[in-house]
Design a protein around this motif. Structure first.
Motif, short mmCIF file in Angstrom:
data_model
loop_
_atom_site.label_atom_id
_atom_site.label_comp_id
_atom_site.label_asym_id
_atom_site.label_seq_id
_atom_site.Cartn_x
_atom_site.Cartn_y
_atom_site.Cartn_z
N GLU A 55 -4.73 -61.32 53.93
CA GLU A 55 -5.63 -60.21 53.64
C GLU A 55 -6.23 -60.35 52.24
N LYS A 56 -5.42 -60.78 51.28
CA LYS A 56 -5.92 -60.96 49.92
C LYS A 56 -6.98 -62.05 49.84
N ARG A 57 -6.76 -63.13 50.59
CA ARG A 57 -7.70 -64.26 50.53
C ARG A 57 -9.07 -63.90 51.09
N ARG A 58 -9.11 -62.90 51.95
CA ARG A 58 -10.39 -62.50 52.55
C ARG A 58 -11.29 -61.79 51.55
N HIS A 59 -10.71 -61.31 50.47
CA HIS A 59 -11.50 -60.57 49.48
C HIS A 59 -11.60 -61.39 48.20
N GLY A 60 -12.79 -61.95 47.95
CA GLY A 60 -12.99 -62.72 46.72
C GLY A 60 -13.12 -61.79 45.52
N PRO A 61 -13.09 -62.34 44.31
CA PRO A 61 -13.20 -61.52 43.11
C PRO A 61 -14.57 -60.86 42.99
N SER A 62 -14.57 -59.64 42.47
CA SER A 62 -15.82 -58.94 42.22
C SER A 62 -16.25 -59.21 40.77
N GLU A 63 -17.33 -58.57 40.35
CA GLU A 63 -17.80 -58.76 38.98
C GLU A 63 -16.91 -58.04 37.98
N ASP A 64 -16.17 -57.03 38.44
CA ASP A 64 -15.33 -56.24 37.53
C ASP A 64 -13.86 -56.44 37.91
N PRO A 65 -13.08 -57.09 37.03
CA PRO A 65 -11.67 -57.32 37.38
C PRO A 65 -10.86 -56.03 37.51
N LEU A 66 -11.30 -54.94 36.86
CA LEU A 66 -10.57 -53.68 37.01
C LEU A 66 -10.72 -53.14 38.43
N VAL A 67 -11.89 -53.34 39.01
CA VAL A 67 -12.09 -52.97 40.42
C VAL A 67 -11.15 -53.79 41.30
N ASP A 68 -11.05 -55.08 41.01
CA ASP A 68 -10.16 -55.95 41.78
C ASP A 68 -8.70 -55.51 41.63
N LEU A 69 -8.34 -55.03 40.44
CA LEU A 69 -6.98 -54.58 40.19
C LEU A 69 -6.67 -53.35 41.05
N ARG A 70 -7.60 -52.41 41.11
CA ARG A 70 -7.39 -51.21 41.93
C ARG A 70 -7.32 -51.57 43.41
N VAL A 71 -8.22 -52.45 43.86
CA VAL A 71 -8.21 -52.87 45.26
C VAL A 71 -6.91 -53.57 45.60
N GLY A 72 -6.42 -54.41 44.67
CA GLY A 72 -5.17 -55.12 44.89
C GLY A 72 -4.00 -54.17 45.04
N TRP A 73 -3.92 -53.17 44.17
CA TRP A 73 -2.83 -52.17 44.27
C TRP A 73 -2.89 -51.45 45.61
N ASP A 74 -4.08 -50.93 45.94
CA ASP A 74 -4.21 -50.15 47.17
C ASP A 74 -3.93 -50.98 48.42
#
Length: 218
Positions: A55-74
């Protein structure tokens, strides 16, 4: 078959006999491939990590790492709630294969935190932040799994997430940023120093700079 039984009865209730009966194999065959019940459970836990990482591999990094951090937690908490038996086994099992499977997920988290450090937005080193966030996220998920219908758990994940992120990440322009500008800059420099290996500094100079930054941050 073991993964099916895990979802039905849980790890503690799985028996070698039940797995062999469901799979249509003999106990010696199972022992040949997995060694014992613990080896079988490690293999099942590794399968859980593979599903989680897919599931993680399906979502590449966004422009904002803080957004990625929130998505990763959720997504982490969401996976645990969707696959409770897998999750509890994944984080209760300490076998070598399980630890290796868990490492990839931590590397993804570390990569996000390195990006934040490079932007001067991290209050601690990426390694410290990984341990802080991972401990809080796993603990929160296990608490939620202990009583999913408890009304007191409503919104718990987001409350803990936001509190932890506020302690780890500096939002530009926040009141604390303006009041503690020097402290924020020192922590950002410490975090950046921890991930930059190509700075024109000797080992002694790097150590001295780190010691000075730690003193300034006290």
């Amino acid at each position: 078959m073991a993964t099916t039984l895990l979802g039905e009865v849980g790890a503690s209730a799985i028996s070698v006999r039940d797995v062999c009966r469901a799979a249509g194999i003999t106990a010696p065959t199972l022992y040949h491939h997995f060694g014992d019940k613990q080896g079988l459970l490690e293999a099942v836990a590794a399968t859980g990590f593979e599903r989680y990482l897919a599931e993680k591999r399906r979502h590449g990094p966004s422009e904002d790492p803080l957004v990625d951090l929130r998505v990763g937690w959720d997504s982490h908490v969401g996976f645990g709630l969707a696959h409770p038996a897998f999750y509890e086994l994944m984080y209760a099992n300490t076998g070598r294969g399980t630890r290796a499977a868990a490492q990839e997920g931590l590397q993804v988290l570390h990569g996000i935190l390195v990006r934040l450090a490079e932007q001067g937005r991290l209050r601690m080193t990426p390694r410290e932040a990984v341990l802080t966030i991972h401990a809080a996220c796993v603990g929160t998920t296990l608490i939620l799994l202990s009583a999913q219908d408890d009304p007191a758990h409503e919104g718990l994940s987001h409350r803990v997430r936001d509190a932890v992120f506020a302690a780890v990440v500096e939002e530009p322009g926040s009141p604390r940023d303006r009041e503690n500008a020097l402290a924020i800059q020192v922590r950002a420099l410490r975090a950046t120093l921890s991930v930059q290996s190509d700075l024109p500094l000797s080992a002694g100079e790097r150590l001295l700079l780190t010691e000075l930054l730690v003193r300034l941050d006290q």
